[in-house]
Design a protein around this motif. Structure first.
Motif, PDB file in Angstrom:
ATOM      1  N   GLU A 129       0.835  -1.317  -0.111  1.00 50.67           N
ATOM      2  CA  GLU A 129      -0.162   0.119  -0.042  1.00 50.67           C
ATOM      3  C   GLU A 129       0.972   1.363   0.147  1.00 50.67           C
ATOM      4  O   GLU A 129       2.014   1.360   0.457  1.00 50.67           O
ATOM      5  N   ILE A 130       0.247   2.452  -0.236  1.00 58.50           N
ATOM      6  CA  ILE A 130       0.796   3.823  -0.341  1.00 58.50           C
ATOM      7  C   ILE A 130       1.353   3.777   1.230  1.00 58.50           C
ATOM      8  O   ILE A 130       0.657   3.800   2.192  1.00 58.50           O
ATOM      9  N   ASN A 131       2.504   4.421   1.167  1.00 56.28           N
ATOM     10  CA  ASN A 131       3.386   4.821   2.616  1.00 56.28           C
ATOM     11  C   ASN A 131       3.539   3.456   3.498  1.00 56.28           C
ATOM     12  O   ASN A 131       3.787   3.851   4.764  1.00 56.28           O
ATOM     13  N   ALA A 132       3.061   2.151   2.978  1.00 62.06           N
ATOM     14  CA  ALA A 132       3.245   1.015   3.846  1.00 62.06           C
ATOM     15  C   ALA A 132       4.687   0.363   3.982  1.00 62.06           C
ATOM     16  O   ALA A 132       5.268   0.652   2.814  1.00 62.06           O
ATOM     17  N   SER A 133       5.135  -0.059   4.858  1.00 65.42           N
ATOM     18  CA  SER A 133       6.426  -0.560   4.852  1.00 65.42           C
ATOM     19  C   SER A 133       6.016  -2.186   5.166  1.00 65.42           C
ATOM     20  O   SER A 133       6.906  -3.096   5.750  1.00 65.42           O
ATOM     21  N   TYR A 134       5.005  -2.596   4.471  1.00 67.44           N
ATOM     22  CA  TYR A 134       4.856  -4.379   4.474  1.00 67.44           C
ATOM     23  C   TYR A 134       4.109  -4.559   3.372  1.00 67.44           C
ATOM     24  O   TYR A 134       3.757  -3.590   2.592  1.00 67.44           O
ATOM     25  N   PHE A 135       4.056  -5.796   3.100  1.00 70.46           N
ATOM     26  CA  PHE A 135       3.287  -6.487   1.995  1.00 70.46           C
ATOM     27  C   PHE A 135       2.024  -7.297   2.330  1.00 70.46           C
ATOM     28  O   PHE A 135       2.101  -7.830   3.356  1.00 70.46           O
ATOM     29  N   TYR A 136       0.997  -7.585   1.602  1.00 73.30           N
ATOM     30  CA  TYR A 136       0.013  -8.482   1.699  1.00 73.30           C
ATOM     31  C   TYR A 136       0.219  -9.531   0.945  1.00 73.30           C
ATOM     32  O   TYR A 136       1.180  -9.532  -0.160  1.00 73.30           O
ATOM     33  N   ILE A 137      -0.407 -10.799   1.345  1.00 75.76           N
ATOM     34  CA  ILE A 137      -0.441 -11.954   0.516  1.00 75.76           C
ATOM     35  C   ILE A 137      -1.971 -12.074  -0.037  1.00 75.76           C
ATOM     36  O   ILE A 137      -2.805 -12.157   0.926  1.00 75.76           O
ATOM     37  N   GLY A 138      -1.936 -12.155  -1.464  1.00 79.91           N
ATOM     38  CA  GLY A 138      -3.414 -12.047  -1.870  1.00 79.91           C
ATOM     39  C   GLY A 138      -3.944 -13.268  -1.714  1.00 79.91           C
ATOM     40  O   GLY A 138      -3.375 -14.271  -2.240  1.00 79.91           O
ATOM     41  N   LEU A 139      -5.464 -13.445  -1.608  1.00 77.17           N
ATOM     42  CA  LEU A 139      -6.086 -14.578  -1.837  1.00 77.17           C
ATOM     43  C   LEU A 139      -6.421 -14.975  -3.260  1.00 77.17           C
ATOM     44  O   LEU A 139      -6.632 -14.124  -4.108  1.00 77.17           O
ATOM     45  N   ALA A 140      -6.317 -16.155  -3.776  1.00 77.86           N
ATOM     46  CA  ALA A 140      -6.565 -16.590  -5.070  1.00 77.86           C
ATOM     47  C   ALA A 140      -7.971 -16.406  -5.394  1.00 77.86           C
ATOM     48  O   ALA A 140      -8.553 -16.095  -6.507  1.00 77.86           O
ATOM     49  N   SER A 141      -8.907 -16.578  -4.431  1.00 79.80           N
ATOM     50  CA  SER A 141     -10.364 -16.472  -4.692  1.00 79.80           C
ATOM     51  C   SER A 141     -10.851 -15.057  -4.735  1.00 79.80           C
ATOM     52  O   SER A 141     -11.992 -14.704  -4.934  1.00 79.80           O
ATOM     53  N   SER A 142     -10.044 -14.061  -4.538  1.00 83.62           N
ATOM     54  CA  SER A 142     -10.697 -12.730  -4.751  1.00 83.62           C
ATOM     55  C   SER A 142      -9.583 -11.575  -5.274  1.00 83.62           C
ATOM     56  O   SER A 142      -8.529 -11.776  -4.923  1.00 83.62           O
ATOM     57  N   ASN A 143     -10.122 -10.751  -6.024  1.00 83.70           N
ATOM     58  CA  ASN A 143      -9.506  -9.894  -6.519  1.00 83.70           C
ATOM     59  C   ASN A 143      -8.813  -8.642  -5.649  1.00 83.70           C
ATOM     60  O   ASN A 143      -7.838  -8.093  -5.765  1.00 83.70           O
ATOM     61  N   ASN A 144      -9.593  -8.508  -4.524  1.00 82.32           N
ATOM     62  CA  ASN A 144      -9.006  -7.549  -3.689  1.00 82.32           C
ATOM     63  C   ASN A 144      -9.087  -8.128  -2.030  1.00 82.32           C
ATOM     64  O   ASN A 144      -8.865  -7.387  -1.384  1.00 82.32           O
ATOM     65  N   GLY A 145      -9.161  -9.367  -2.130  1.00 80.06           N
ATOM     66  CA  GLY A 145      -9.064 -10.161  -0.789  1.00 80.06           C
ATOM     67  C   GLY A 145      -7.575 -10.461  -0.457  1.00 80.06           C
ATOM     68  O   GLY A 145      -6.867 -10.741  -1.310  1.00 80.06           O
ATOM     69  N   ASN A 146      -7.253 -10.457   0.846  1.00 79.90           N
ATOM     70  CA  ASN A 146      -5.721 -10.884   1.346  1.00 79.90           C
ATOM     71  C   ASN A 146      -5.939 -11.830   2.518  1.00 79.90           C
ATOM     72  O   ASN A 146      -6.982 -12.054   3.239  1.00 79.90           O
ATOM     73  N   VAL A 147      -4.907 -12.489   2.670  1.00 83.90           N
ATOM     74  CA  VAL A 147      -4.746 -13.696   3.574  1.00 83.90           C
ATOM     75  C   VAL A 147      -4.995 -12.760   5.028  1.00 83.90           C
ATOM     76  O   VAL A 147      -4.467 -11.762   5.529  1.00 83.90           O
ATOM     77  N   ASP A 148      -5.860 -13.493   6.034  1.00 80.79           N
ATOM     78  CA  ASP A 148      -6.091 -13.157   7.217  1.00 80.79           C
ATOM     79  C   ASP A 148      -5.065 -13.860   8.371  1.00 80.79           C
ATOM     80  O   ASP A 148      -4.770 -14.892   7.938  1.00 80.79           O
ATOM     81  N   ILE A 149      -4.854 -13.194   9.182  1.00 82.73           N
ATOM     82  CA  ILE A 149      -3.955 -13.800  10.396  1.00 82.73           C
ATOM     83  C   ILE A 149      -4.451 -15.120  10.983  1.00 82.73           C
ATOM     84  O   ILE A 149      -3.846 -16.058  11.138  1.00 82.73           O
ATOM     85  N   SER A 150      -5.802 -15.223  10.888  1.00 87.25           N
ATOM     86  CA  SER A 150      -6.697 -16.599  11.154  1.00 87.25           C
ATOM     87  C   SER A 150      -6.240 -17.643  10.193  1.00 87.25           C
ATOM     88  O   SER A 150      -6.547 -18.757  10.632  1.00 87.25           O
ATOM     89  N   GLN A 151      -5.774 -17.372   8.976  1.00 91.27           N
ATOM     90  CA  GLN A 151      -5.648 -18.422   7.884  1.00 91.27           C
ATOM     91  C   GLN A 151      -4.028 -18.795   8.030  1.00 91.27           C
ATOM     92  O   GLN A 151      -3.702 -19.776   7.277  1.00 91.27           O
ATOM     93  N   MET A 152      -3.385 -18.282   9.070  1.00 88.98           N
ATOM     94  CA  MET A 152      -1.934 -18.756   9.334  1.00 88.98           C
ATOM     95  C   MET A 152      -1.994 -20.086  10.208  1.00 88.98           C
ATOM     96  O   MET A 152      -2.539 -20.158  11.140  1.00 88.98           O
ATOM     97  N   ALA A 153      -1.079 -21.354   9.940  1.00 88.31           N
ATOM     98  CA  ALA A 153      -0.875 -22.382  10.452  1.00 88.31           C
ATOM     99  C   ALA A 153      -0.152 -22.122  11.527  1.00 88.31           C
ATOM    100  O   ALA A 153       0.691 -20.928  11.870  1.00 88.31           O
TER     101      ALA A 153
END
Length: 140
Positions: free
Chosen positions: A101-125
């Protein structure tokens, strides 16, 4: 005859950083395993690679994000160019690419099932391993 003005390379940096896993709403407690992460910054362009392992995870909520060595450029919208080459320990189908994101010092992991959805902490093993790399522009 060329009409190109000369430019001098005056900003070159190589280094390492310790990436961390964060949550968008609250921070998880992560037990990290082996981590290697390096970057090269030439002018405003940052190229990076990381291998990040974890062996325990508790708590945390919201969108999972992984820290980068610099913040992304404040102009020009979201920046793609992050590539996920290996991901174990994520209980979701993911895209092979991600974004910052703009001004962010991190990246997201995108979900294959959604064009704008990202992995949630609850989906981490409880344990896993991510290998990723990419590039982005920074104002740093």
């Amino acid at each position: 005859a060329s009409n190109v003005s000369s430019q001098t390379l005056d900003d070159y940096e190589e280094g390492t950083w310790t990436p961390t896993i964060g949550g968008g709403t609250s921070q998880p407690t992560i037990g990290y395993g082996n981590i290697t992460a390096s970057y090269t910054k030439v002018g405003r362009v940052v190229s990076w690679n990381l291998s990040l392992q974890w062996n325990s995870k508790s708590g945390g909520a919201g969108t999972l994000h992984i820290s980068l060595p610099f913040a992304a450029n404040a102009t020009g919208g979201w920046q793609g160019g992050q590539n996920m080459s290996y991901a174990s320990g994520i209980n979701a189908s993911i895209r092979g690419s991600s974004y910052t994101e703009i001004n962010a010092s991190y990246f997201y992991i995108g979900l294959a099932s959604s064009n704008n959805g990202n992995v949630d902490i609850s989906q981490m093993a409880g344990s896993g391993h991510l290998i990723a790399g990419g590039s982005f522009q920074t104002n740093s």
